[in-house]
Each structure stands twice: as C-alpha cells, then as structure tokens.
Design a protein around this motif. Structure first.
Motif, PDB file in Angstrom:
ATOM      1  N   ARG A 162      68.218  60.315 -47.467  1.00 10.18           N
ATOM      2  CA  ARG A 162      68.098  58.858 -47.336  1.00 10.18           C
ATOM      3  C   ARG A 162      69.024  58.267 -46.261  1.00 10.18           C
ATOM      4  O   ARG A 162      69.162  57.060 -46.167  1.00 10.18           O
ATOM      5  CB  ARG A 162      68.318  58.140 -48.673  1.00 10.18           C
ATOM      6  CG  ARG A 162      67.418  58.590 -49.808  1.00 10.18           C
ATOM      7  CD  ARG A 162      65.938  58.397 -49.542  1.00 10.18           C
ATOM      8  NE  ARG A 162      65.616  56.991 -49.328  1.00 10.18           N
ATOM      9  CZ  ARG A 162      64.611  56.570 -48.587  1.00 10.18           C
ATOM     10  NH1 ARG A 162      63.811  57.426 -48.006  1.00 10.18           N
ATOM     11  NH2 ARG A 162      64.388  55.287 -48.430  1.00 10.18           N
ATOM     12  N   ARG A 163      69.661  59.089 -45.457  1.00 13.66           N
ATOM     13  CA  ARG A 163      70.510  58.572 -44.377  1.00 13.66           C
ATOM     14  C   ARG A 163      69.631  58.000 -43.265  1.00 13.66           C
ATOM     15  O   ARG A 163      68.470  58.360 -43.122  1.00 13.66           O
ATOM     16  CB  ARG A 163      71.387  59.686 -43.798  1.00 13.66           C
ATOM     17  CG  ARG A 163      72.508  60.122 -44.717  1.00 13.66           C
ATOM     18  CD  ARG A 163      73.380  61.193 -44.035  1.00 13.66           C
ATOM     19  NE  ARG A 163      74.506  61.550 -44.836  1.00 13.66           N
ATOM     20  CZ  ARG A 163      74.552  62.611 -45.641  1.00 13.66           C
ATOM     21  NH1 ARG A 163      73.505  63.417 -45.731  1.00 13.66           N
ATOM     22  NH2 ARG A 163      75.639  62.881 -46.338  1.00 13.66           N
ATOM     23  N   ILE A 164      70.235  57.131 -42.473  1.00 20.17           N
ATOM     24  CA  ILE A 164      69.555  56.584 -41.301  1.00 20.17           C
ATOM     25  C   ILE A 164      69.497  57.699 -40.256  1.00 20.17           C
ATOM     26  O   ILE A 164      70.509  58.345 -39.972  1.00 20.17           O
ATOM     27  CB  ILE A 164      70.309  55.363 -40.741  1.00 20.17           C
ATOM     28  CG1 ILE A 164      70.363  54.246 -41.791  1.00 20.17           C
ATOM     29  CG2 ILE A 164      69.684  54.884 -39.438  1.00 20.17           C
ATOM     30  CD1 ILE A 164      71.312  53.096 -41.427  1.00 20.17           C
ATOM     31  N   LEU A 165      68.309  57.924 -39.708  1.00 18.15           N
ATOM     32  CA  LEU A 165      68.160  58.951 -38.682  1.00 18.15           C
ATOM     33  C   LEU A 165      68.411  58.336 -37.320  1.00 18.15           C
ATOM     34  O   LEU A 165      67.827  57.294 -36.965  1.00 18.15           O
ATOM     35  CB  LEU A 165      66.763  59.566 -38.731  1.00 18.15           C
ATOM     36  CG  LEU A 165      66.469  60.445 -39.934  1.00 18.15           C
ATOM     37  CD1 LEU A 165      65.017  60.898 -39.935  1.00 18.15           C
ATOM     38  CD2 LEU A 165      67.394  61.648 -39.966  1.00 18.15           C
ATOM     39  N   VAL A 166      69.260  58.997 -36.544  1.00 16.30           N
ATOM     40  CA  VAL A 166      69.570  58.538 -35.192  1.00 16.30           C
ATOM     41  C   VAL A 166      68.843  59.449 -34.225  1.00 16.30           C
ATOM     42  O   VAL A 166      69.087  60.648 -34.197  1.00 16.30           O
ATOM     43  CB  VAL A 166      71.094  58.575 -34.930  1.00 16.30           C
ATOM     44  CG1 VAL A 166      71.402  58.139 -33.503  1.00 16.30           C
ATOM     45  CG2 VAL A 166      71.833  57.719 -35.941  1.00 16.30           C
ATOM     46  N   ARG A 167      67.924  58.848 -33.460  1.00 19.27           N
ATOM     47  CA  ARG A 167      67.156  59.623 -32.494  1.00 19.27           C
ATOM     48  C   ARG A 167      67.890  59.580 -31.143  1.00 19.27           C
ATOM     49  O   ARG A 167      68.386  58.544 -30.736  1.00 19.27           O
ATOM     50  CB  ARG A 167      65.749  59.056 -32.335  1.00 19.27           C
ATOM     51  CG  ARG A 167      64.935  59.163 -33.599  1.00 19.27           C
ATOM     52  CD  ARG A 167      63.586  58.524 -33.430  1.00 19.27           C
ATOM     53  NE  ARG A 167      63.738  57.057 -33.559  1.00 19.27           N
ATOM     54  CZ  ARG A 167      62.758  56.196 -33.451  1.00 19.27           C
ATOM     55  NH1 ARG A 167      61.540  56.610 -33.179  1.00 19.27           N
ATOM     56  NH2 ARG A 167      62.956  54.902 -33.584  1.00 19.27           N
ATOM     57  N   THR A 168      67.925  60.724 -30.511  1.00 16.35           N
ATOM     58  CA  THR A 168      68.517  60.801 -29.174  1.00 16.35           C
ATOM     59  C   THR A 168      67.504  61.463 -28.256  1.00 16.35           C
ATOM     60  O   THR A 168      66.473  61.981 -28.695  1.00 16.35           O
ATOM     61  CB  THR A 168      69.808  61.636 -29.181  1.00 16.35           C
ATOM     62  OG1 THR A 168      69.493  62.971 -29.528  1.00 16.35           O
ATOM     63  CG2 THR A 168      70.844  61.070 -30.126  1.00 16.35           C
ATOM     64  N   SER A 169      67.817  61.508 -26.973  1.00 15.68           N
ATOM     65  CA  SER A 169      66.914  62.165 -26.028  1.00 15.68           C
ATOM     66  C   SER A 169      66.855  63.667 -26.296  1.00 15.68           C
ATOM     67  O   SER A 169      65.901  64.329 -25.908  1.00 15.68           O
ATOM     68  CB  SER A 169      67.382  61.900 -24.583  1.00 15.68           C
ATOM     69  OG  SER A 169      68.688  62.401 -24.406  1.00 15.68           O
ATOM     70  N   GLU A 170      67.843  64.203 -27.015  1.00 15.97           N
ATOM     71  CA  GLU A 170      67.877  65.628 -27.321  1.00 15.97           C
ATOM     72  C   GLU A 170      67.155  65.954 -28.616  1.00 15.97           C
ATOM     73  O   GLU A 170      67.110  67.095 -29.041  1.00 15.97           O
ATOM     74  CB  GLU A 170      69.332  66.090 -27.459  1.00 15.97           C
ATOM     75  CG  GLU A 170      70.161  65.831 -26.225  1.00 15.97           C
ATOM     76  CD  GLU A 170      71.609  65.567 -26.586  1.00 15.97           C
ATOM     77  OE1 GLU A 170      71.957  65.483 -27.780  1.00 15.97           O
ATOM     78  OE2 GLU A 170      72.394  65.424 -25.653  1.00 15.97           O
ATOM     79  N   SER A 171      66.595  64.951 -29.280  1.00 13.58           N
ATOM     80  CA  SER A 171      65.956  65.171 -30.571  1.00 13.58           C
ATOM     81  C   SER A 171      64.790  66.128 -30.466  1.00 13.58           C
ATOM     82  O   SER A 171      64.420  66.770 -31.445  1.00 13.58           O
ATOM     83  CB  SER A 171      65.468  63.846 -31.167  1.00 13.58           C
ATOM     84  OG  SER A 171      66.552  63.030 -31.500  1.00 13.58           O
ATOM     85  N   GLY A 172      64.202  66.221 -29.300  1.00 14.31           N
ATOM     86  CA  GLY A 172      63.085  67.143 -29.093  1.00 14.31           C
ATOM     87  C   GLY A 172      61.783  66.637 -29.675  1.00 14.31           C
ATOM     88  O   GLY A 172      60.875  67.397 -29.955  1.00 14.31           O
ATOM     89  N   LEU A 173      61.685  65.351 -29.914  1.00 11.63           N
ATOM     90  CA  LEU A 173      60.452  64.781 -30.491  1.00 11.63           C
ATOM     91  C   LEU A 173      59.795  63.844 -29.523  1.00 11.63           C
ATOM     92  O   LEU A 173      60.259  63.087 -28.838  1.00 11.63           O
ATOM     93  CB  LEU A 173      60.764  64.044 -31.793  1.00 11.63           C
ATOM     94  CG  LEU A 173      61.434  64.897 -32.859  1.00 11.63           C
ATOM     95  CD1 LEU A 173      61.753  64.057 -34.073  1.00 11.63           C
ATOM     96  CD2 LEU A 173      60.542  66.050 -33.260  1.00 11.63           C
TER      97      LEU A 173
END
Length: 173
Positions: A162-173
């Motif tokens: 349930r944590r907030i997900l932090v997306r970065t350019s390295e997320s690979g998505l």
C-alpha cells in the motif's frame, strides 16, 4: 638479633664465661642466631624481589591504562565529530525536505505521512523493473499495465504493501 649475637660474641671473647657447658651453649646460640639471621635476610631479599616485580607490573598496567584511556578519548572525540556531522546532515536534509514538502499537494503529503507511520518510516517506494522496493514484490502484469496507462502525475500505490509508488525513468515501464 644482631645486637644479641654481638653481645654473645663479646661475652665469649671476654672470657667472662668460664663454664665449658655455658661456653658450648653460648657458641650454639651464636651459630643459631647467625643461621636465623641468614634465613631472615633470605626472606627480606625475596620480599624485595617480589616488591620490585610488583612495582614493574604496576608501571606496566599504569601504562596500559593510560593507553586505553587515550584510545577511549580518541574514540569519544571521533564519535562527537561524527555526531556533529550527522546533526549537520540531518539539518540539511530536514531543510531540503521542508522545501520539497511545501511543493507537494496537502492531501498527498497527508497520505504519505499516514503511510509512513503505518509502514515503519517508509511511506513511498521506488518502482524499479516491475518491483516495488518497499515490499520487494514484483507487480503482476495487470498492475504493470495500470502503471503504464496512468497519467504521469497520478498517485499510484502498491497493491501488496500500500505504499505510494514512485516512478522514475529507470522504472523500465
């Protein structure tokens, strides 16, 4: 004992004792006193040697104590310097956090603080290669598709922790 031996020797040498039995007793007493004096001198020498050994040990231990105290003082000084450095870093990070927190919407900040308390100090986690770095679990394909379809500024949460997900350019998505 020495005085007694000297006195007995003077009596023997003076000729004041004339009885052969008394002379023999006097001579035996002088020999006995000499033997006893030799024994006592041996004891005194042994005690002096022990004392010298004990003094050397005391000097050695005193030196070791001084060395340990110096090391402890040095360690305390290094600890104090490290704590001062940590305090400086904490102050800098706290100031930086306050600046960043001021730019975050109030409702998102409130959610983050709530999650941080619930999750032992970590309210948000980086999404890296399909894995939430908060719970270390990999997102299933449905969750990955939802992340890909979400708007860049959308608040996403991990389904597991349930944590907030932090997306970065390295997320690979």
């Amino acid at each position: 004992m020495r005085q007694r031996a000297v006195r007995d020797q003077q009596r023997l040498d003076s000729g004041a004792v004339t009885s052969p039995k008394d002379l023999e007793n006097l001579q035996r007493e002088i020999v006995s006193l000499a033997k006893r004096q030799g024994d006592l001198e041996d004891v005194v020498l042994e005690v002096m040697e022990r004392r010298e050994s004990a003094q050397e040990r005391v000097a050695e231990l005193t030196e070791r104590v001084s060395s340990v105290e110096a090391k402890a003082d040095d360690a305390a000084a290094r600890r104090d310097a490290a704590l001062e450095e940590f305090d400086g870093q904490v102050a800098a990070v706290t100031k930086e956090r306050e600046l960043i927190a001021a730019s975050v919407p109030a409702d998102l900040l409130k959610l983050y603080e709530k999650l941080r308390v619930q999750q032992g100090g970590v309210g948000a986690a980086r999404l890296f290669r399909r894995r939430c770095e908060g719970c270390q679990l990999e997102l299933n394909i449905t969750e990955v598709n939802e992340v890909r379809a979400a708007a860049p500024d959308a608040v996403l949460r991990c389904e597991n922790c349930r944590r907030i997900l932090v997306r970065t350019s390295e997320s690979g998505l």
